[in-house]
Design an enzyme around this catalytic site. Structure first.
Site, PDB file in Angstrom:
ATOM      1  CE  LYS A 183      -3.175   2.888   2.440  1.00  0.00           C
ATOM      2  NZ  LYS A 183      -2.176   3.979   2.367  1.00  0.00           N
ATOM      3  N   GLY A 240       4.699   3.204  11.260  1.00  0.00           N
ATOM      4  CA  GLY A 240       3.949   4.453  11.315  1.00  0.00           C
ATOM      5  C   GLY A 240       3.522   4.767  12.726  1.00  0.00           C
ATOM      6  CB  SER A 241       0.961   7.086  13.965  1.00  0.00           C
ATOM      7  OG  SER A 241      -0.261   6.559  13.465  1.00  0.00           O
ATOM      8  N   GLY A 244      -2.510   4.643  13.995  1.00  0.00           N
ATOM      9  CA  GLY A 244      -2.759   3.907  12.754  1.00  0.00           C
ATOM     10  C   GLY A 244      -2.401   2.435  12.888  1.00  0.00           C
ATOM     11  N   GLY A 245      -1.273   2.172  13.513  1.00  0.00           N
ATOM     12  CA  GLY A 245      -0.810   0.794  13.654  1.00  0.00           C
ATOM     13  C   GLY A 245      -1.767  -0.023  14.506  1.00  0.00           C
ATOM     14  CD  GLU A 264       9.523   1.516  14.128  1.00  0.00           C
ATOM     15  OE1 GLU A 264       8.890   2.288  14.886  1.00  0.00           O
ATOM     16  OE2 GLU A 264      10.233   1.899  13.200  1.00  0.00           O
ATOM     17  CB  CYS A 301      10.773   5.589  14.742  1.00  0.00           C
ATOM     18  SG  CYS A 301      11.985   4.575  13.917  1.00  0.00           S
ATOM     19  CD  GLU A 393       7.234   8.814  18.157  1.00  0.00           C
ATOM     20  OE1 GLU A 393       6.389   7.911  18.062  1.00  0.00           O
ATOM     21  OE2 GLU A 393       8.191   8.947  17.378  1.00  0.00           O
TER      22      GLU A 393
END
Lengths: 509, 509
Positions: A183, A240-241, A244-245, A264, A301, A393
């Site tokens: 994606k 990603g965030s 979202g994750g 991650e 990150c 974060e």
């Protein structure tokens, strides 16, 4: 090459969806010319069905062909030269040197997985020979690893090459013979298209099934969810965030057939400044700290967002030197207007926290581009950190220094930590001995502990572990960077009592 | 020893809950004398909090102490002699020889993990030395595995010793320095109490923290859910039904901090009879088949519940020989009245399926004990299997033989399979060559492929893989039996730039 805004579905360019979006140049804030189409359910299905078909074929091909594919991809990325680099720069605001450096790492890791595919070292063959004398007769049992099936990849916003369409996730899945459906990241769709064309050409060049690789554009969360929900997808990689994750992790786990979802999701990467180190080199540490905080405009990150030190004059020299570094930082364009806005509200939120004071903020004038982040450093007493329910974060060049009154406060904080990717200690060897209990706690809170360095910049090597307890990652056993990342996409198969002729070669003793 | 019906919470016997239950002797259907208490939320919390505290201590102790603990447990199990065996027999209906055999396996695997704890072989140290010449300077990166934290264990009904309070899950978690909280199986609570007393004594004898081990009794699903929900639990091992396993998996994944939930949930273990083998030895295969179907009264998760063969006179000789074996089977007591009732309704459901006919059912007279299962074998045309939406595991001595008309039907069935623990092939080497495509598909459907044997009876060894794609297990990378099962309860920690003196010994080159 001319961008078309289409997907690559099993070797074919196509895009039937009515909903569209464009890339944005964050340095100007303006839309880039090509129009990209959101993938439709039907297109996602086509890609996954082709991947399922390709999977059985890939599992049978000579692994040297997979190695050829990966090498061909790396060669083609290099051959794409400026076309690729210019598009990355236009879509991300990242400077040329960084883009070229990241391209080097990307090609390097692609070739690492090519050599792993070729030598089969990841298969971990295990052989327990039969023992007919034992009671009951011990059978011949042999096991090795195989690819898990089609893998869906969600790349990162901040590493358009190294954690993108041809990032670690894609190349290690291909090395294990797993077809990949990417994606595309909507913040750099043109970069994704260029890379997808490269992979598609390499797949054709190597004579591998077209379903080996697909890349679909989408700017919608719902189509991301459709990737994860598709019954043909066997594993997902996501960078990603946390928000979202977690949303996609929940979908992966609640499927009729749950699948591993390897995310991650970043972290605050606490840094502990121990007394001996501060006494010896507080200003040097401060200079490296500001370099780490602002590396890639703070969009790593592993950005060190929290620093803890025991109150002392040396800690104050550290703070002063950090202030100087931050004040002198030249503001730079962030990856995307959305990321810039999140950073702005994040640092305002920190500034508004009771007990937190600003140490410094960049004084240098804007270079005239849009979405420029300043570096802002804060300080507070440990009590403020102690009262914080959850560390949020803030993605960007900001960090907060906490002044502690005792070693116990360092330990208390370490014990209270959720999972993080890294923790860092600055100290002398005597400091380490004195704070062995701190290290013992951190071992169970983070994936990597850095001594006298900074966590940004991750070496791609055998021993690298880039992960950690939740929420740094969704499964603490696995890494998303380095040679071991392939283990996310494989599973053992055990052969009992097979004649040698019917065993995979690596199991024939 | 006298059973008390209490829990063992961090070294202390206790039971405050008002809700109680008893064990049942399945051979008589009667309740056994001791009253057991359901664990309360408070008791579960006490056990987990003590485990959290013990975890940091266990991670620091000399691993030889963990090895001593495991060896002491094995010694004490043997020393418990008949007290233990008689209680297992009374609570499970299993014959003495089986109980003693299982005790042997239990002590053997406990000692295997003792030696792994002692030699540290599971830690997989990886060392990437620094390379100051490289640009940017490659740091020193070293990684090894550590225990994950407190582990909750849900043992199996069918292996009260080998997959129980001191089963693989418990002993491999302890070998990695993870404290264990066992939810006792309500079908054999007295066995659990005897074993928990043994572990508790061994923990005290070895001078390890009391929180290293707790065992709580409970007959309620809700308290099972509380184990999984507790924030201090870092991983769960479960062996049991798909329904129970999935319910707890869903809880583990939906926690604020999700944790790995390793379930082994059984399967139907398809057997493929290839033409060459049938021509050569159809009656021998049939005899071994009935032995496998009825092993442990069919209460094995690797019970071969589905057989496929190509129509031929040889397949009919197999069916006839299987019929003879089944008819002659002496009915035996199942583990629990509930399991017996589920078996009865399961086999009635198969019998009532349109197109399915009975091949044979045990004719031998009951030996006069309660809850006795007959062996019942069915047969049907492939079309019946092809029309089945979902294979439902019937736990007990029953199996169905499907007559296929073509190789394509075998392949179609293999492709349609969900995840299973095993698949079995009977064939000649020529059959294997002829059916290589079948093997290729099965590699991605099951954890273990058995050639010319039967899947029941699992060798505890390095190469064993007991797991498979969902729903055989919740994560296809991990095994619940054999040396590799320890990897469920560990995670890597990476040390970057550490001086040798501060590294764990295994990482000091």
């Amino acid at each position: 090459m001319t961008l078309t805004g289409q997907h690559f579905i099993a070797g074919q360019r196509n895009a039937t969806g009515a909903s569209t979006f464009t890339g944005i140049n964050p340095a100007t804030g303006e839309a880039l010319p090509t129009t990209f189409h959101d993938a439709t359910s039907d297109e996602i299905n086509q890609a996954v069905v082709a991947a399922e078909e390709a999977f059985y074929q890939l599992q049978q091909v000579d692994p040297a062909k997979l190695a050829d594919l990966l090498e061909s991809i790396a060669d083609r990325i290099e051959a794409a030269g400026d076309t690729l680099i210019q598009r990355v720069m236009a879509e991300t605001g990242l400077p040329e040197a960084r883009c070229k450096g990241e391209r080097g790492r990307t090609c390097n890791q692609t070739r690492i997985f090519a050599s792993m595919a070729r030598d089969g070292s990841w298969r971990q063959p295990r052989i327990d020979a039969a023992d007919p004398q034992s009671k009951p007769g011990k059978p011949d049992v042999r096991t090795m690893l195989f690819g898990i099936g089609p893998v869906a990849v969600f790349g990162a916003s901040n590493f358009p090459l190294a954690i993108g369409v041809v990032g670690t996730d894609t190349v290690c899945a291909l090395a294990a013979g797993c077809p990949v459906i990417v994606k595309a990241h909507p913040a750099h769709p043109g970069t994704c298209e260029i890379l997808a064309e490269i992979v598609t050409e390499a797949v054709a060049h190597c004579g591998l099934p077209a379903g080996t690789f697909s890349m679909l554009q989408s700017n919608s969360n719902e189509s991301g969810a459709e990737f994860v929900r598709h019954p043909g997808v066997c594993a997902v990689a996501f960078t990603g965030s946390l928000r979202g994750g977690r949303a996609l992790f929940d979908i992966a786990c609640s499927r009729p057939r749950p699948i591993p979802f390897y995310a991650e999701m970043g972290s605050s990467n606490p840094v502990f400044l121990l007394p001996g180190a501060l006494a010896q080199r507080s200003t040097d540490i401060a200079a490296d700290y500001i370099k780490s905080v602002t590396m890639g405009v703070g969009q790593f990150c592993t950005n060190p967002a929290i620093v803890l030190g025991l109150e002392s004059e040396h800690l104050e020299s550290f703070v002063s030197a950090a202030a100087e570094g931050a004040a002198g930082y030249q503001p730079q364009t962030m990856l995307h207007p959305g990321i810039y806005q999140a950073f702005e509200s994040g640092r305002q939120k920190i500034a508004a926290t009771s007990g937190v004071s600003q140490v410094a903020v960049s004084q240098a004038e804007s270079s005239g581009t849009a979405n420029e982040a300043v570096c802002q450093i804060f300080a507070a007493d440990f009590s403020v950190l102690d009262a914080t329910e959850e560390l949020e974060e803030v993605f960007g060049p900001t960090s907060t220094i906490y002044r502690c009154q005792s070693k116990d406060q360092l330990l208390k904080f370490a014990r209270s930590l959720d999972g993080h990717l890294t923790a860092t200690l600055h100290g002398t060897e005597e400091d380490l001995t004195e704070h062995a209990d701190l290290v013992n706690i951190l071992q169970h809170k983070v994936g990597r502990i850095v001594f006298n360095g900074f966590p940004t910049g991750i070496e791609v090597c055998h021993a690298m572990h880039h992960g950690g307890p939740y929420p740094a990652a969704t499964h603490s056993f696995f890494t998303s960077i380095g040679h071991q990342s392939i283990y996310r996409f494989v599973k053992p198969v055990c052969f009992q009592g097979f004649p040698s002729s019917a065993l995979p070669e690596a199991l024939r003793q």
